[in-house]
Design a protein around this motif. Sequence first.
Motif, PDB file in Angstrom:
ATOM      1  N   ALA A 216       0.708  -1.320  -0.056  1.00  0.00           N
ATOM      2  CA  ALA A 216       0.029  -0.056   0.075  1.00  0.00           C
ATOM      3  C   ALA A 216       0.925   1.282  -0.065  1.00  0.00           C
ATOM      4  CB  ALA A 216      -0.884   0.067   1.175  1.00  0.00           C
ATOM      5  N   LEU A 217       2.106   1.235   0.759  1.00  0.00           N
ATOM      6  CA  LEU A 217       2.996   2.379   0.941  1.00  0.00           C
ATOM      7  C   LEU A 217       3.656   2.713  -0.577  1.00  0.00           C
ATOM      8  CD1 LEU A 217       4.380   1.784   4.458  1.00  0.00           C
ATOM      9  CD2 LEU A 217       3.065   3.689   3.479  1.00  0.00           C
ATOM     10  N   LEU A 218       3.678   1.755  -1.296  1.00  0.00           N
ATOM     11  CA  LEU A 218       4.405   1.742  -2.677  1.00  0.00           C
ATOM     12  C   LEU A 218       3.521   2.307  -3.494  1.00  0.00           C
ATOM     13  CD1 LEU A 218       6.148  -1.578  -3.246  1.00  0.00           C
ATOM     14  CD2 LEU A 218       7.543   0.498  -2.895  1.00  0.00           C
ATOM     15  N   THR A 219       1.960   1.909  -3.354  1.00  0.00           N
ATOM     16  CA  THR A 219       1.031   2.413  -4.307  1.00  0.00           C
ATOM     17  C   THR A 219       1.099   4.134  -4.021  1.00  0.00           C
ATOM     18  OG1 THR A 219      -0.042   0.593  -4.428  1.00  0.00           O
ATOM     19  CG2 THR A 219      -1.364   2.646  -4.914  1.00  0.00           C
ATOM     20  N   PHE A 220       0.906   4.320  -2.714  1.00  0.00           N
ATOM     21  CA  PHE A 220       0.955   5.867  -2.544  1.00  0.00           C
ATOM     22  C   PHE A 220       2.164   6.377  -2.735  1.00  0.00           C
ATOM     23  CE2 PHE A 220       3.616   7.926   0.771  1.00  0.00           C
ATOM     24  CZ  PHE A 220       2.915   9.247   0.865  1.00  0.00           C
ATOM     25  N   MET A 221       3.282   5.916  -2.662  1.00  0.00           N
ATOM     26  CA  MET A 221       4.554   6.557  -3.271  1.00  0.00           C
ATOM     27  C   MET A 221       4.381   6.843  -4.767  1.00  0.00           C
ATOM     28  SD  MET A 221       8.523   5.466  -3.052  1.00  0.00           S
ATOM     29  CE  MET A 221       8.043   4.111  -4.508  1.00  0.00           C
ATOM     30  N   ARG A 222       4.007   5.999  -5.250  1.00  0.00           N
ATOM     31  CA  ARG A 222       3.945   6.015  -6.826  1.00  0.00           C
ATOM     32  C   ARG A 222       2.861   7.136  -7.162  1.00  0.00           C
ATOM     33  NH1 ARG A 222       4.773   0.614  -7.219  1.00  0.00           N
ATOM     34  NH2 ARG A 222       2.387   0.200  -6.820  1.00  0.00           N
ATOM     35  N   GLU A 223       1.623   7.386  -6.563  1.00  0.00           N
ATOM     36  CA  GLU A 223       0.871   8.193  -6.875  1.00  0.00           C
ATOM     37  C   GLU A 223       1.092   9.560  -6.363  1.00  0.00           C
ATOM     38  OE1 GLU A 223      -2.003   7.793  -8.407  1.00  0.00           O
ATOM     39  OE2 GLU A 223      -1.645   5.372  -8.569  1.00  0.00           O
ATOM     40  N   LEU A 224       1.823   9.701  -5.147  1.00  0.00           N
ATOM     41  CA  LEU A 224       2.381  10.979  -4.764  1.00  0.00           C
ATOM     42  C   LEU A 224       3.443  11.702  -5.815  1.00  0.00           C
ATOM     43  CD1 LEU A 224       3.016  13.150  -2.411  1.00  0.00           C
ATOM     44  CD2 LEU A 224       4.873  11.444  -1.632  1.00  0.00           C
ATOM     45  N   ARG A 225       4.363  10.853  -6.219  1.00  0.00           N
ATOM     46  CA  ARG A 225       5.242  11.392  -7.129  1.00  0.00           C
ATOM     47  C   ARG A 225       4.901  11.711  -8.518  1.00  0.00           C
ATOM     48  NH1 ARG A 225       7.937  13.827  -3.582  1.00  0.00           N
ATOM     49  NH2 ARG A 225       9.282  12.744  -2.231  1.00  0.00           N
ATOM     50  N   LYS A 226       3.587  11.108  -8.903  1.00  0.00           N
ATOM     51  CA  LYS A 226       2.782  11.431 -10.311  1.00  0.00           C
ATOM     52  C   LYS A 226       2.594  13.044 -10.166  1.00  0.00           C
ATOM     53  CE  LYS A 226       0.622   7.207 -11.600  1.00  0.00           C
ATOM     54  NZ  LYS A 226      -0.711   6.805 -11.691  1.00  0.00           N
ATOM     55  N   ASN A 227       2.148  13.675  -9.206  1.00  0.00           N
ATOM     56  CA  ASN A 227       1.950  14.973  -8.827  1.00  0.00           C
ATOM     57  C   ASN A 227       2.814  15.784  -8.260  1.00  0.00           C
ATOM     58  OD1 ASN A 227      -0.795  14.242 -10.019  1.00  0.00           O
ATOM     59  ND2 ASN A 227      -1.491  13.414  -7.814  1.00  0.00           N
ATOM     60  N   GLN A 228       3.895  15.025  -7.524  1.00  0.00           N
ATOM     61  CA  GLN A 228       4.654  15.811  -6.775  1.00  0.00           C
ATOM     62  C   GLN A 228       5.995  15.245  -6.940  1.00  0.00           C
ATOM     63  OE1 GLN A 228       3.426  16.877  -2.862  1.00  0.00           O
ATOM     64  NE2 GLN A 228       5.374  17.326  -2.117  1.00  0.00           N
ATOM     65  N   PRO A 229       7.039  15.332  -8.156  1.00  0.00           N
ATOM     66  CA  PRO A 229       7.975  14.482  -8.344  1.00  0.00           C
ATOM     67  C   PRO A 229       8.999  15.007  -7.350  1.00  0.00           C
ATOM     68  CG  PRO A 229       7.034  15.741 -10.387  1.00  0.00           C
ATOM     69  CD  PRO A 229       6.206  16.170  -9.159  1.00  0.00           C
ATOM     70  N   GLU A 230       9.039  16.048  -6.758  1.00  0.00           N
ATOM     71  CA  GLU A 230      10.334  16.139  -5.773  1.00  0.00           C
ATOM     72  C   GLU A 230       9.780  16.887  -4.553  1.00  0.00           C
ATOM     73  OE1 GLU A 230      12.834  18.738  -7.706  1.00  0.00           O
ATOM     74  OE2 GLU A 230      13.580  17.545  -9.321  1.00  0.00           O
ATOM     75  N   GLY A 231      10.640  16.760  -3.476  1.00  0.00           N
ATOM     76  CA  GLY A 231      10.336  17.495  -2.324  1.00  0.00           C
ATOM     77  C   GLY A 231      10.053  16.203  -1.072  1.00  0.00           C
ATOM     78  N   ALA A 232      10.662  16.739   0.013  1.00  0.00           N
ATOM     79  CA  ALA A 232      10.558  15.709   1.245  1.00  0.00           C
ATOM     80  C   ALA A 232       9.103  15.693   1.669  1.00  0.00           C
ATOM     81  CB  ALA A 232      11.670  16.025   2.194  1.00  0.00           C
ATOM     82  N   VAL A 233       8.604  14.665   2.030  1.00  0.00           N
ATOM     83  CA  VAL A 233       7.260  14.544   2.963  1.00  0.00           C
ATOM     84  C   VAL A 233       7.363  13.519   4.055  1.00  0.00           C
ATOM     85  CG1 VAL A 233       5.910  15.196   0.848  1.00  0.00           C
ATOM     86  CG2 VAL A 233       6.388  12.961   1.335  1.00  0.00           C
ATOM     87  N   THR A 234       6.466  13.650   4.874  1.00  0.00           N
ATOM     88  CA  THR A 234       6.590  12.942   6.131  1.00  0.00           C
ATOM     89  C   THR A 234       5.302  12.039   6.246  1.00  0.00           C
ATOM     90  OG1 THR A 234       8.085  14.378   7.403  1.00  0.00           O
ATOM     91  CG2 THR A 234       6.786  12.855   8.733  1.00  0.00           C
ATOM     92  N   VAL A 235       5.271  10.880   6.335  1.00  0.00           N
ATOM     93  CA  VAL A 235       4.046  10.268   6.687  1.00  0.00           C
ATOM     94  C   VAL A 235       3.899  10.175   8.245  1.00  0.00           C
ATOM     95  CG1 VAL A 235       2.655   7.677   6.685  1.00  0.00           C
ATOM     96  CG2 VAL A 235       4.003   8.624   4.767  1.00  0.00           C
TER      97      VAL A 235
END
Length: 286
Positions: A216-235
């Motif tokens: 599930a985290l891998l799916t989240f990561m792929r979706e996140l980076r589609k719209n936000q290719p760069e930048g640090a985020v915190t879960v």
Amino acid sequence: MEWQNAKKFVVVLLVILNACLALLNFQQNRENAMTASQEKAIFEVLSKNGITMYTDLITDMEPMSRLACMVPTYTKEDLERVFFDGEKTTVVPSQTSTVYRTSTAELTIKGAQGNLVFPRVEKGKGNLSRGDALKMAEEYMDHMEKNFGDFVSYDILETEEGYCVVFYEKYDDTIVFSNHFRVFVSHAGIYQVQLVYCPVVGYNGEKKDIFYGDEALLTFMRELRKNQPEGAVTVNRMELGYDLPDKESQTSEGMLYAVPCYRIYLMEQTEPYIINAYTCKLINQE
């Protein structure tokens, strides 16, 4: 003598059987839990992609059934009793919603959604503390639970006008995210209540395997980076519960089906990423 030997044989057989069952149960539990190497691998992948996990990873994944929920129907008398302490209301119907009014409150019902406002209650935080806001909201929900089931306070958010306390239904020790109340509190009291509620009928169908938390985290990561290719985020939070993948889809009998879902929250955002645990796909893209 033969009877004694038979009893000993039965006892030994039962011990062996219990040991086999314990071994099978242990193996089953291992199959439903992530290994240490899997945990390490997902943390490394997330870190390389600028994602920090500031919360525990869900590591145990038992098979889960979906939940059958019912599209709610209310009578005028029920709504007056629950939301207006029995006071009679004026009804203003429309094609998409119905409004119930008294001199001090107004309730708008649209399908499973409700919005109750108290126009005379002044907004603003003033000297109201988080603890006092939570207490007021919980006292209000104690009254609501007589009609809506078991709800638990889940989050409290500070707003420009006070605090918003979020409650989710708890069904058989599992959170039902699709059924929730949002109680808005100011220094003067409760000024608004928003709700979405479809009564849970019970479990539906056989238990099915769900995807692991790392997937599930891998799916989240792929979706996140589609719209936000760069930048640090915190879960900062990850949860497993029930949600409705399509709140508009219902059967001819007026039923909806909630499925197991992961909710992944970012520290910088209010709304979570919702991943269907059966398909491991982002819900709003299915």
